[in-house]
Scaffold this active site. Structure first.
Site, mmCIF file in Angstrom:
data_model
loop_
_atom_site.group_PDB
_atom_site.id
_atom_site.type_symbol
_atom_site.label_atom_id
_atom_site.label_comp_id
_atom_site.label_asym_id
_atom_site.label_seq_id
_atom_site.Cartn_x
_atom_site.Cartn_y
_atom_site.Cartn_z
ATOM 1 N N SER A 110 0.831 -1.200 0.000
ATOM 2 C CA SER A 110 0.000 0.000 0.000
ATOM 3 C C SER A 110 0.872 1.259 0.000
ATOM 4 O O SER A 110 1.622 1.500 -0.935
ATOM 5 C CB SER A 110 -0.970 -0.050 1.186
ATOM 6 N N ASP A 185 -9.814 -5.018 -5.008
ATOM 7 C CA ASP A 185 -9.246 -3.972 -4.159
ATOM 8 C C ASP A 185 -9.815 -2.607 -4.559
ATOM 9 O O ASP A 185 -9.704 -2.215 -5.732
ATOM 10 C CB ASP A 185 -7.720 -3.967 -4.324
ATOM 11 N N HIS A 212 -7.768 -5.502 -0.472
ATOM 12 C CA HIS A 212 -6.552 -4.762 -0.141
ATOM 13 C C HIS A 212 -5.761 -5.568 0.884
ATOM 14 O O HIS A 212 -5.675 -5.206 2.061
ATOM 15 C CB HIS A 212 -6.921 -3.375 0.393
#
Length: 264
Positions: A110, A185, A212
């Protein structure tokens, strides 16, 4: 806090190191848990070094309730803006120096993937004298990355921040990368933008049926692990060829260069 893993296999072989960069609103400890499946698949190939980001923040999306009580939560981006160059690079440099490992790759999730791409970009610009390079990483693995890459040096071009760039522009990363994109995601559009920051010929894109998070299915985890091992093998081969070429260029002195063993 920095989490270090043993540097050798049970047989005594030294393991190359991967610097692990957690997502925003989590921590080194949380990322160590999140990467458990992947680390087990790579236990005989790499050691993983996890480091806490320097800036505190609330827990990130999806962190609670599973990681309740595992704060403080951290991120790589300052509220004030502009502090990243003065805080992030010294922190990572200190972590790597104290660890003493042979760092061959980056693993970022991320927001940590944004940082990883920024570090690869810094490394690529070293030859142009524009960046305070952290290390010489052979590859980067960008898990559910967001966008744009963190810009850690003011001297670097800012084209990624505007979205107006060609994939062959200066600053697009040619160091090998693996981009993991989750089909479900909500940040997948940003992950695909991050993909564009790597040159076509040096990037691998893996799309999995995930949100995610890291791959969950054993086959998906193994596919990613196999690619990381292959990238490291390629890195070792390139280093060996460069070493031999340098020796030949220095007057043609006959010197034996032994191949470095990389386990299959």
């Amino acid at each position: 806090m920095t989490i270090h893993q043993p540097s050798k296999t049970p047989s005594g072989k030294d393991l190359p190191s991967i610097l692990c960069l957690h997502g925003g609103g989590t921590s080194a400890s949380i990322f160590a848990i999140q990467t458990g499946r992947l680390r087990r698949a790579l236990a005989s190939h790499f050691r993983f070094v996890f480091v806490d980001a320097p800036f505190f923040c609330p827990p990130g999306p999806g962190v609670l309730p599973f990681f309740q009580g595992m704060g403080p939560y951290r991120r790589w981006i300052s509220d004030a803006g502009g502090d990243e160059e003065g805080r992030v690079l010294p922190l990572l440099r200190k972590t790597m120096a104290e660890d003493g490992g042979d760092f061959v790759g980056l693993l970022g999730f991320s927001q940590g993937a944004r940082l990883a791409m920024g570090l690869l970009r810094e490394q690529q610009q070293q030859q142009k004298g524009r960046a305070d390079v952290l290390g010489e990483f052979g590859f980067g693995v960008l898990l559910c990355g967001t966008y744009p890459p963190l810009r850690l040096s003011s001297g670097l071009p800012a084209q990624f921040e505007t979205l107006h760039f060609d994939e062959e522009d200066e600053g697009v990363v040619g160091i090998p990368t693996v981009h993991v994109v989750g089909d479900r995601d909500p940040y997948a559009p940003k992950s695909r933008l991050l993909v564009r920051c790597s040159k076509r010929e040096s990037r691998t894109v893996m799309e999995f049926d995930i949100r995610h998070n890291l791959p969950v299915k054993p086959a998906d985890t193994q596919r990613l692990a196999d690619r990381m091992v292959r990238l490291h093998r390629d890195q070792v081969e390139v280093q060996q060829k460069k070493k031999k070429a340098n020796l030949m260029a220095k007057g043609g002195v006959k010197v034996e260069v032994r191949d470095v063993e990389v386990e299959a």
